[in-house]
Design a protein around this motif. Structure first.
Motif, PDB file in Angstrom:
ATOM      1  N   SER A   1     168.981 133.383   6.620  1.00 48.29           N
ATOM      2  CA  SER A   1     168.737 132.591   5.375  1.00 48.29           C
ATOM      3  C   SER A   1     167.360 133.468   4.792  1.00 48.29           C
ATOM      4  O   SER A   1     166.513 134.119   5.561  1.00 48.29           O
ATOM      5  N   TYR A   2     167.207 133.204   3.481  1.00 49.21           N
ATOM      6  CA  TYR A   2     165.880 133.868   2.838  1.00 49.21           C
ATOM      7  C   TYR A   2     165.583 132.818   1.706  1.00 49.21           C
ATOM      8  O   TYR A   2     166.306 132.243   1.124  1.00 49.21           O
ATOM      9  N   THR A   3     163.989 132.687   1.720  1.00 48.96           N
ATOM     10  CA  THR A   3     163.509 131.929   0.641  1.00 48.96           C
ATOM     11  C   THR A   3     162.909 132.868  -0.533  1.00 48.96           C
ATOM     12  O   THR A   3     162.179 133.548  -0.286  1.00 48.96           O
ATOM     13  N   PHE A   4     163.468 132.492  -1.588  1.00 46.92           N
ATOM     14  CA  PHE A   4     163.071 133.421  -2.650  1.00 46.92           C
ATOM     15  C   PHE A   4     161.799 132.518  -3.456  1.00 46.92           C
ATOM     16  O   PHE A   4     161.755 131.479  -4.047  1.00 46.92           O
ATOM     17  N   THR A   5     160.685 133.453  -3.557  1.00 45.02           N
ATOM     18  CA  THR A   5     159.391 132.831  -4.162  1.00 45.02           C
ATOM     19  C   THR A   5     159.556 132.964  -5.559  1.00 45.02           C
ATOM     20  O   THR A   5     158.520 132.080  -6.186  1.00 45.02           O
ATOM     21  N   THR A   6     160.151 133.650  -6.136  1.00 43.17           N
ATOM     22  CA  THR A   6     160.182 134.126  -7.449  1.00 43.17           C
ATOM     23  C   THR A   6     161.500 133.706  -8.159  1.00 43.17           C
ATOM     24  O   THR A   6     162.342 134.182  -7.541  1.00 43.17           O
ATOM     25  N   ALA A   7     161.637 133.075  -9.270  1.00 41.71           N
ATOM     26  CA  ALA A   7     162.830 132.638  -9.767  1.00 41.71           C
ATOM     27  C   ALA A   7     163.654 133.866 -10.364  1.00 41.71           C
ATOM     28  O   ALA A   7     162.831 134.809 -10.770  1.00 41.71           O
ATOM     29  N   GLY A   8     164.887 133.923 -10.536  1.00 39.54           N
ATOM     30  CA  GLY A   8     165.288 135.305 -10.934  1.00 39.54           C
ATOM     31  C   GLY A   8     166.762 135.627 -10.460  1.00 39.54           C
ATOM     32  O   GLY A   8     167.482 134.941  -9.968  1.00 39.54           O
ATOM     33  N   ARG A   9     167.023 136.803 -10.923  1.00 39.89           N
ATOM     34  CA  ARG A   9     168.540 137.448 -10.660  1.00 39.89           C
ATOM     35  C   ARG A   9     167.987 138.416  -9.537  1.00 39.89           C
ATOM     36  O   ARG A   9     167.499 139.450  -9.645  1.00 39.89           O
ATOM     37  N   TYR A  10     169.163 138.074  -8.459  1.00 41.73           N
ATOM     38  CA  TYR A  10     168.906 138.871  -7.234  1.00 41.73           C
ATOM     39  C   TYR A  10     170.368 139.700  -6.868  1.00 41.73           C
ATOM     40  O   TYR A  10     171.267 138.941  -7.536  1.00 41.73           O
ATOM     41  N   VAL A  11     170.324 140.836  -6.386  1.00 42.07           N
ATOM     42  CA  VAL A  11     171.596 141.256  -6.011  1.00 42.07           C
ATOM     43  C   VAL A  11     171.623 141.523  -4.467  1.00 42.07           C
ATOM     44  O   VAL A  11     170.951 141.837  -4.041  1.00 42.07           O
ATOM     45  N   VAL A  12     172.921 141.100  -4.081  1.00 40.13           N
ATOM     46  CA  VAL A  12     173.287 141.089  -2.671  1.00 40.13           C
ATOM     47  C   VAL A  12     173.950 142.259  -2.352  1.00 40.13           C
ATOM     48  O   VAL A  12     175.072 142.457  -3.207  1.00 40.13           O
ATOM     49  N   GLU A  13     173.696 143.242  -1.475  1.00 39.58           N
ATOM     50  CA  GLU A  13     174.671 144.527  -1.308  1.00 39.58           C
ATOM     51  C   GLU A  13     175.245 144.243  -0.002  1.00 39.58           C
ATOM     52  O   GLU A  13     174.664 143.499   0.924  1.00 39.58           O
TER      53      GLU A  13
END
Length: 653
Positions: free
Chosen positions: A223-235
């Motif tokens: 799992s990963y906690t995103f500190t900043t909102a937005g669009r992320y890419v999973v490779e």
């Protein structure tokens, strides 16, 4: 050289072989349309599953037409392997489309599946059962150029091809502080895929990367906690940039608990309990072990909140009372008191952590101390140290080597101990390298040594025409007990019997017959074989299910075409697979085959012949071909010492 010959009757076409399933994940309580690719998939009738509960139903939507295979190419085809170095992989020649319905009461996890055709059951394939529907990704191109990320909405489950040098991209939108779990299932399908997951932000910066997780072979769950909102890419890609036409993977993303271990890891069947997930800090999660009897191990659903997604975790059935370690207990004076027999369980939370248990033992008692970590999904390499009443070290044990079924097997720490004096003994548990962390869970079972019998079947699937039979070869290992073994069929349909049902006391290998009379219904089902042993004086008894360890993927071979040992992901099949044999009853065969001799003695560099007796039904005039299998049987073009088959007469091979 002593050779035992076993022949498999091919009544219509060659046995089916499934190379790939799309998607390899089925939704629980729903119907999933899947495409099977492989060879000889014509005349499909349904599927067999290793489900310990109700069976899965399947509707054949599209079945390929039978291919006309020239007789001269039959044997050459059988020797082709998709993973021989330097050879172009075989392309599937058949596609079969089915709609498979999975019952809603089945725990999530990994299960075995076989395609059933009029010619027999296929090889074993592994599929995942999920609560999410799995979408097949179809926009990937072989040229690998200008590949745009696929926009997805959480939660999601997606399957895709494993292409050589391919890097797949998935775009997700998250809010600040959102915690998302990721899981890739690829290697657990029995393939050689080694997934690597990378999370990047909008600038391409790497935020997280995950490769292998112990307990999931080369797959990962984190799992990963995103500190900043937005669009992320999973490779997602293979860590070696490898790929294969027969490989595919499933990517799961959502709010399921990213855990691999649970405490306790043992449950009594038919009970409800609470478990802890140390990796995610979740305690007292309710769980139900409502599994059928005689299940040694199984997957169960665990979720951290009512609306959250499920993670499946492995558990073991046990009647031993569990005792969880209580901190602080790093020193002998801080030992957690436990009763024996019992299952001592805990987690080595930090580097250098060690746990100590206090055990009150009586003179004359005997106990077997047996550690388990890797099978729980834990990376711990355990060392056990036993101290006497005065704090003097009397045993220190790490991995042990023992003979099992004729091969050298490595076990985690285990030892026998005979108590010589009453008192409080201390057991210290530590990681051999001094490592630790929330995933470093363990279980130490302490119980009197029991008589044990182990029976392993050479085959895991049987296709038996009515009024016919198939051999069931067994390997037998006895520990602390001697005597004949009685066999009992469980779950067999009417008209299916086992002959003989008694294994002599001195036998360590034995061949039974699974017999189907004309009363046996044409069907696909599951059976188990229960073995019971009683010593001559009647004081010792033991029972066990016959287990099987079928090959999941084609065996890797070296340049001399000598099989390697199975990969790690084949050495530990899903829990439901070893305990269940697949059975298909078909209409009577148009011919019979018997080998009237049980053994053939061959001298090196010489030739030996043996008869094959056949009978034909009226009107059946087609040729009958044979395939013999075994560790020494090969083809003459291999140019090495081996046993070769040649036809030397119309009635002999």
């Amino acid at each position: 050289l002593l050779v035992a010959a076993t022949f498999v009757v091919d009544t219509v076409h060659a046995s089916p072989f499934v190379e790939r399933i799309d998607p390899p994940s089925l939704q629980r309580g729903a119907t999933t349309r899947v495409t099977l690719r492989g060879r000889h998939l014509e005349q499909a009738t349904g599927v067999w599953s290793s489900s310990p509960l109700s069976s899965w139903s399947a509707k054949v939507v599209q079945s390929p037409q039978p291919l006309s295979v020239p007789q001269t190419s039959r044997f050459a085809e059988l020797h082709l392997r998709s993973e021989i170095p330097g050879r172009t992989p075989e392309r599937p020649t058949h596609e079969c489309v089915l709609e498979i319905t999975v019952p809603s009461d089945l725990p999530l996890g990994m299960y075995g599946l076989r395609l059933a055709t009029q010619s027999g059951l296929s090889n074993l394939c592994i599929v995942a059962i999920d609560e999410l529907p799995t979408a097949r990704r179809t926009d990937l191109r072989a040229d690998l150029k200008n590949q745009s990320p696929l926009e997805v909405t959480l939660p999601t489950s997606i399957s895709a091809d494993c292409r050589p040098a391919g890097v797949d991209h998935y775009a997700i939108q998250v809010s600040a502080g959102q915690r998302v779990s990721f899981e890739v299932i690829g290697n657990r399908f029995g393939k050689d895929f080694d997934p690597l997951v990378t999370i990047r932000d909008s600038t391409g910066r790497t935020m997280a990367q995950r490769d292998n997780d112990v307990g999931l072979f080369f797959d990962c769950r984190f799992s990963y906690t995103f500190t900043t909102a937005g669009r992320y890419v999973v490779e997602v890609r293979d860590a070696r940039f490898d790929g294969h036409p027969f490989w595919n993977y499933v990517l799961r993303m959502g709010d399921f608990p990213a855990a691999r271990v649970a405490l306790p890891s043992t449950l009594a069947l038919g009970t409800e309990a609470s478990v802890n997930l140390p990796e995610v800090g979740a305690n007292s999660l309710p769980i139900k072990a409502l599994m059928p009897p005689r299940s040694d191990s199984f997957f169960l659903d665990v979720r951290t909140h009512e609306k959250g997604l499920v993670t499946w975790l492995p558990f073991t059935a046990s009647t031993l009372e569990s005792r969880l370690e209580t901190e602080p207990n790093n020193e002998l004076e801080q030992a957690t008191m436990a009763t024996v027999p019992g299952a001592l369980q805990g987690v080595l939370q930090t580097a250098g952590d060690q746990d100590v248990f206090a055990l009150e033992l009586k003179k004359g008692q005997s106990f077997l101390f047996e550690a388990t970590a890797r099978e729980l999904g834990s990376p711990a390499d355990l060392e056990l140290v036993l101290f006497d009443q005065q704090g003097k070290e009397i045993r220190r044990v790490d991995d042990v080597q023992q003979q099992r079924n004729g091969t050298q097997t490595t076990y985690e720490a285990r030892f026998d101990f005979n108590v010589g004096q009453d008192g409080i003994y201390k057991l210290l548990v530590r990681d051999l390298s001094g490592n630790g962390g929330p995933a470093y869970a363990y279980r130490i079972e302490v119980a009197p040594p029991q008589p044990v019998i182990e029976l392993v079947a050479d085959y895991g699937a049987f296709t038996i025409p009515q009024n016919s039979w198939q051999p069931l070869p067994l390997s037998i290992t006895r520990t602390r007990i001697a005597g004949p073994i009685e066999l009992e069929l469980l779950g067999a349909p009417p008209g299916v019997t086992l002959e003989p049902r008694t294994i002599p006391a001195e036998a360590n290998e034995f061949i039974c017959k699974l017999v189907a009379s004309d009363a046996a219904p044409i069907s696909i089902g599951t059976l188990q074989v229960l073995a019971k042993c009683r010593s001559a004086d009647g004081k010792q008894t033991a029972e066990a299910l016959v287990k099987t360890y079928p090959q999941i993927d084609r065996v890797l071979r070296n340049k001399d075409r000598i099989p390697y040992a199975p990969r790690d992901n084949q050495s530990q099949p899903p829990p439901s697979v070893p305990e269940r044999l697949a059975l298909q009853i078909t209409p009577p065969a148009p011919f019979t085959v018997e080998v009237p001799i049980a053994e053939l003695l061959m001298t090196k560099y010489q030739t030996a012949s043996f008869p094959i007796e056949t009978s034909r039904a009226n009107g059946f005039t087609s040729p009958i071909s044979f395939m013999a299998t075994g560790g020494q049987i090969g083809t003459e073009d291999e140019e090495r010492d081996n046993v070769f088959l040649r036809e030397i007469g119309r009635a002999h091979v």
